[in-house]
Design an enzyme around this catalytic site. Structure first.
Site, PDB file in Angstrom:
ATOM      1  N   SER A 261       0.769  -1.048   0.052  1.00 22.54           N
ATOM      2  CA  SER A 261      -0.040   0.122  -0.161  1.00 22.54           C
ATOM      3  C   SER A 261       0.994   1.072   0.158  1.00 22.54           C
ATOM      4  CB  SER A 261      -0.947  -0.185   1.212  1.00 22.54           C
ATOM      5  OG  SER A 261      -0.113   0.179   2.415  1.00 22.54           O
ATOM      6  N   LYS A 262       0.191   2.329   0.003  1.00 17.31           N
ATOM      7  CA  LYS A 262       1.179   3.542   0.063  1.00 17.31           C
ATOM      8  C   LYS A 262       1.922   3.901   1.287  1.00 17.31           C
ATOM      9  CE  LYS A 262      -2.167   6.309  -2.975  1.00 17.31           C
ATOM     10  NZ  LYS A 262      -3.243   7.683  -3.197  1.00 17.31           N
ATOM     11  N   ARG A 263       1.719   3.001   2.338  1.00 11.15           N
ATOM     12  CA  ARG A 263       2.578   3.136   3.362  1.00 11.15           C
ATOM     13  C   ARG A 263       3.946   2.655   3.109  1.00 11.15           C
ATOM     14  NH1 ARG A 263      -0.505  -0.813   5.086  1.00 11.15           N
ATOM     15  NH2 ARG A 263       0.457  -2.813   5.601  1.00 11.15           N
TER      16      ARG A 263
END
Length: 493
Positions: A261-263
């Site tokens: 994910s974007k994290r």
């Protein structure tokens, strides 16, 4: 696995932003499968989520696919979004009449029904089921209403969803091309929605209808869609459609073994483009997230991937997105390009920073040859080529400290005078080495008192590329201008 009739596969993104690397992998596997077996690669836009979908996002995703080189045989045109192909429209928002027709067909045959349950009533049912330890299936009191009774209620202005009527319990079995035999008991799901009260179709209904009408033969998609397969099989069966073959690919994890994910940093193809990654390197990397070459090879072109791609090499185990490996792979692809191609790929990034160069092909070749071993991405080249630009240099704090040494002014005065006395537009490496020795003798310095002030007068910093490699790439008048700039900086301190 069957390859008859002719292979037709599709990539069907939801246009809610840039193309994610997971979506790029799905598109690539479908593309490789189609090309490997002489089939068609279809692009279909699943834009029924009207709140999050937009034409801008469609264009963004098409641009990402074009950048990757994954050209589709049927679907919206990149420039105009007009359809090309005999099975359009290829945007689900433009196919609502089709979905309505099939929903009405199911209603009239008694295999679907109008349901007037409110959200509050459904929530109450689910909470009760949870308390009693039962699956949270909807138990609709309208399941056995006659069509006439339902239409009479709707004629008074009420709205209803259309629900599929799940039949008696039985098992639905299919052979997943990645996971082998999969068995779903039908009571895993209750009566599910086909059309919302707004008339907009839900994902599983329009996906099944579109795949059938577009004659899709094989569906390769992400693991999270596996649970959707049961509902789609029910729709296929009820409407008498031929089921495609399904293959559900492994999930992609970040370095912490959690779903990517974007994290975890950059996850969209556009972000990797902006960071200077090559599309062929990104494709090569994502191809190995769930597939492996039969000969163990890792660095491959798209043509090589196509020739080697086979379903039996797809792996159901989770794949880990290792950006360090992506950087290595990108550097490998980059350095394998001819120098002229590297400069061609690099130029848009240089232009974006306003960097100006007057050197021709020979100069470009020499510059790339000097720097490419230090480049993992095209953006790395921006920092390296900044020193060769005709634009004024930016002085670092360390550079100012080196210029403040008592011997630095004499070093730069001798350096500048020596440059002015040399003929020609560029210095050769030999001329530079000779001039450096002259500065050493006349300024009576050596070591860092010699090298660092000269380097600051060339690039603004006491550390960087070897001067003997850098100097022959800079026109003499630029070196003189920078020496004057450094001397002026010393006077202002």
């Amino acid at each position: 696995m069957s390859l008859s009739p002719p292979v037709r596969v599709r990539f069907a993104p939801s246009p809610t932003g840039y193309l994610h690397v997971g979506g790029a992998r799905t598109a690539l596997y479908n593309y490789l499968f189609a090309k490997r077996y002489g089939g068609k690669f279809i692009l279909r836009v699943e834009d029924t989520d009207t709140e999050r979908s937009s034409e801008e996002f469609i264009r963004m995703q098409l641009a990402d696919l074009k950048w990757l080189g994954l050209d589709w045989d049927e679907g919206p045109d990149f420039e105009t979004l007009k359809d090309s192909g005999e099975y359009g429209p290829y945007r689900q928002s433009q196919r609502q009449d089709i979905y309505k027709k099939y929903a009405e067909k199911l209603i009239e045959s008694g295999q679907a029904y109008y349901c007037f349950l409110t959200d509050a009533e459904i929530d109450e049912q689910r909470q009760r089921a949870q308390r009693e330890g039962r699956p949270p299936h909807v138990d609709s009191p309208y399941r056995d209403w006659t069509l006439e009774k339902a239409k009479e209620r709707m004629s008074n202005g009420e709205t209803a969803v259309v629900r599929f009527k799940v039949g008696e319990k039985k098992d639905y079995t299919f052979k997943d091309l990645v996971r082998g035999e999969v068995v779903f008991p039908s009571d895993m799901v209750g009566d599910f929605v086909l059309l919302r009260s707004s008339g907009m179709p839900v994902y599983n209904f329009c996906c099944a209808i579109d795949d059938a009408l577009m004659k899709i033969t094989h569906v390769f998609r992400a693991e999270e869609h596996l649970s959707n397969t049961l509902r789609q099989m029910m729709i296929y069966e009820t409407l008498g459609f031929t089921l495609p073959e399904f293959g559900h690919m492994s999930i992609i994890l970040g370095s912490d073994k959690q779903k990517l994910s974007k994290r975890h940093g950059a996850t969209s193809c556009n972000e990797y483009k902006e960071r200077g990654f090559l599309p062929e390197a990104l494709l090569n990397f994502v191809a190995l997230l769930g597939w492996s070459s039969p000969d163990g090879e890792e660095v491959m072109s798209v043509d090589q991937l196509t020739s080697k791609f086979a379903v039996d090499r797809l792996n159901s185990s989770p794949a880990v997105f290792d950006e360090a490996k992506l950087l290595w792979m990108n550097a490998t692809h980059l350095r394998a390009l001819p120098n002229a191609k590297i400069f061609e790929r690099l130029k848009p990034y240089l232009d974006a920073q306003g960097l100006k160069f007057t050197g021709g092909p020979e100069w470009q070749n020499q510059a790339i040859e000097t720097f490419k071993s230090s480049m993992q991405t095209l953006q790395d080249g921006v920092g390296l080529f900044t020193h060769l630009s005709e634009t004024p240099i930016q002085m670092t704090d360390e550079g100012r400290e080196a210029l403040a040494w008592p011997t630095s002014r004499k070093v730069l005065e001798v350096w500048k005078a020596g440059l002015e006395n040399l003929p020609g537009e560029f210095l050769t490496e030999a001329e530079f080495m000779e001039l450096q020795n002259t500065v050493k003798e006349k300024a009576e310095v050596k070591g860092k008192q010699l090298f660092q002030p000269i380097r600051v007068a060339v690039i603004g910093s006491p550390h960087g590329t070897e001067l003997k490699l850098l100097i022959p790439l800079l026109q003499k008048h630029i070196l003189i201008d920078r020496a004057e700039q450094a001397l002026a900086n010393m006077s202002s301190q």
